[in-house]
Design an enzyme around this catalytic site. Sequence first.
Site, mmCIF file in Angstrom:
data_model
loop_
_atom_site.group_PDB
_atom_site.id
_atom_site.type_symbol
_atom_site.label_atom_id
_atom_site.label_comp_id
_atom_site.label_asym_id
_atom_site.label_seq_id
_atom_site.Cartn_x
_atom_site.Cartn_y
_atom_site.Cartn_z
ATOM 1 N N SER A 148 0.840 -1.198 0.000
ATOM 2 C CA SER A 148 0.000 0.000 0.000
ATOM 3 C C SER A 148 0.877 1.251 0.000
ATOM 4 O O SER A 148 1.601 1.495 -0.951
ATOM 5 C CB SER A 148 -0.956 -0.033 1.194
ATOM 6 O OG SER A 148 -1.925 0.977 1.120
ATOM 7 N N GLU A 166 -12.222 12.471 -9.717
ATOM 8 C CA GLU A 166 -11.843 13.718 -10.377
ATOM 9 C C GLU A 166 -10.367 13.735 -10.775
ATOM 10 O O GLU A 166 -9.778 14.789 -10.955
ATOM 11 C CB GLU A 166 -12.146 14.907 -9.462
ATOM 12 C CG GLU A 166 -13.631 15.047 -9.132
ATOM 13 C CD GLU A 166 -13.917 16.254 -8.271
ATOM 14 O OE1 GLU A 166 -12.954 16.840 -7.730
ATOM 15 O OE2 GLU A 166 -15.093 16.615 -8.133
ATOM 16 N N HIS A 190 -4.134 -0.302 -4.283
ATOM 17 C CA HIS A 190 -5.582 -0.562 -4.164
ATOM 18 C C HIS A 190 -6.245 -0.197 -5.493
ATOM 19 O O HIS A 190 -7.340 0.356 -5.523
ATOM 20 C CB HIS A 190 -6.191 0.265 -3.028
ATOM 21 C CG HIS A 190 -5.578 0.011 -1.695
ATOM 22 N ND1 HIS A 190 -5.912 -1.074 -0.908
ATOM 23 C CD2 HIS A 190 -4.634 0.699 -1.005
ATOM 24 C CE1 HIS A 190 -5.205 -1.035 0.220
ATOM 25 N NE2 HIS A 190 -4.425 0.019 0.173
#
Length: 303
Positions: A148, A166, A190
Site C-alpha cells: 500500500s 476527479e 488498491h
Amino acid sequence: MVPKGKLLIIGGAVDLGSSLNYNKNISHPHYVKFFELGILKRIIRESAKAENSVIEVITTASKIPEIVGEEYINSFKQLQVNNVNVMDIRSRADAMTPEYLERIAKADVVMFTGGYQLRLSSIFGGTPFLQLLKKRYHEDNFLIAGTSAGAAAASTNMIYRGSSSEALIKGEVQITAGLGFIDSVIVDTHFVQRGRIGRLFYAVASNPGMLGIGLGEDAGLLITDGNCLEAIGSGLTILVDGRFISETSIYEVEIGSPVSIGGLKVHVMSIFDKYDLEKHELTIQKTIKVEEGVFLKVKNEDN
C-alpha cells in the site's frame, strides 16, 4: 548500477493468513486464501536466509502501528519466521537513532506497511536511514518490501493525493518525491478496487517517460536486476505506458479543467507474468492451474 537486492511492491490488503485481513472486506468474488504460497511466503523465499532471515517491519506510515506491527509478527511466525522486529519510527529524530541504523545493517528484509505515503517521504527523506537502505539494496542480497503506502513510496516519483472520481481534472492529482528505490516508474495501489485508473493516466500524461504501475489488492511485483518485473499474488496489476502518447492537453488547459490524452498503451498482468522495464516487453504466462486454492505455474506450451 544494477541493484544486487530485490524490491517487492504490493497493492495492499495482502492476505496475512490471520483475523485482520483473511476473508474480511475482500472486494472481488474470486479471492482465494493465498497465504502459504502467496506474497508473504514469496518474501521469505526470495530472502537470502529464508526462514532464518532477520525481518524489520517499518510501521511509520500507519496510524495504528502497534496493531499492524503485531499482525506482521504473528503472520510471519505462521510461516516459521521468528526473527521479526518492528521499527516504530514516528519522526525524523527517530529515523536518525543509531539503534535503528544498526538494525538495518543486520537485517535481511525490510517491510514497509501501509498507511499514508507522505509520512514515509517526509520522515525518511534525506536521512542516513534512507541512505543506508539504498546502499544495502544496491550492494547486498537485501530485500525491500512495501505494501500500500509502502509500495506507492518506493519509486522516485510518488502519488500522494488525488480523488479517483476527479483524477483527470488538472491539479487534482498531487505528485512528490518518493523514497527512490526504483526510477522511471510511478506506483498506485488498491488500484482496481478503488478505481484509480484516472490517477495513473494523469501521472503518466504529466511525464510519459514513467511507466505507470497500478497494483490491485493482494497483487504485487517482484523486481529483480532493477528491471525485471514479475507479477505475484492473486490480484491484477495494470501497466500504463505513456511513451506512445500522441497528444495531450495537460500542459495547455487551466487548473480545474478536464485533461485529454491520446495514445496511452495499457497492459494487464496476472500471476507469473513478467515485464522487462528496459525493453518494455510483456511476457504472459499462458498456462496456469489451480489446485486446492493455490495457483501453480505450468510451462508455456510454446516455450
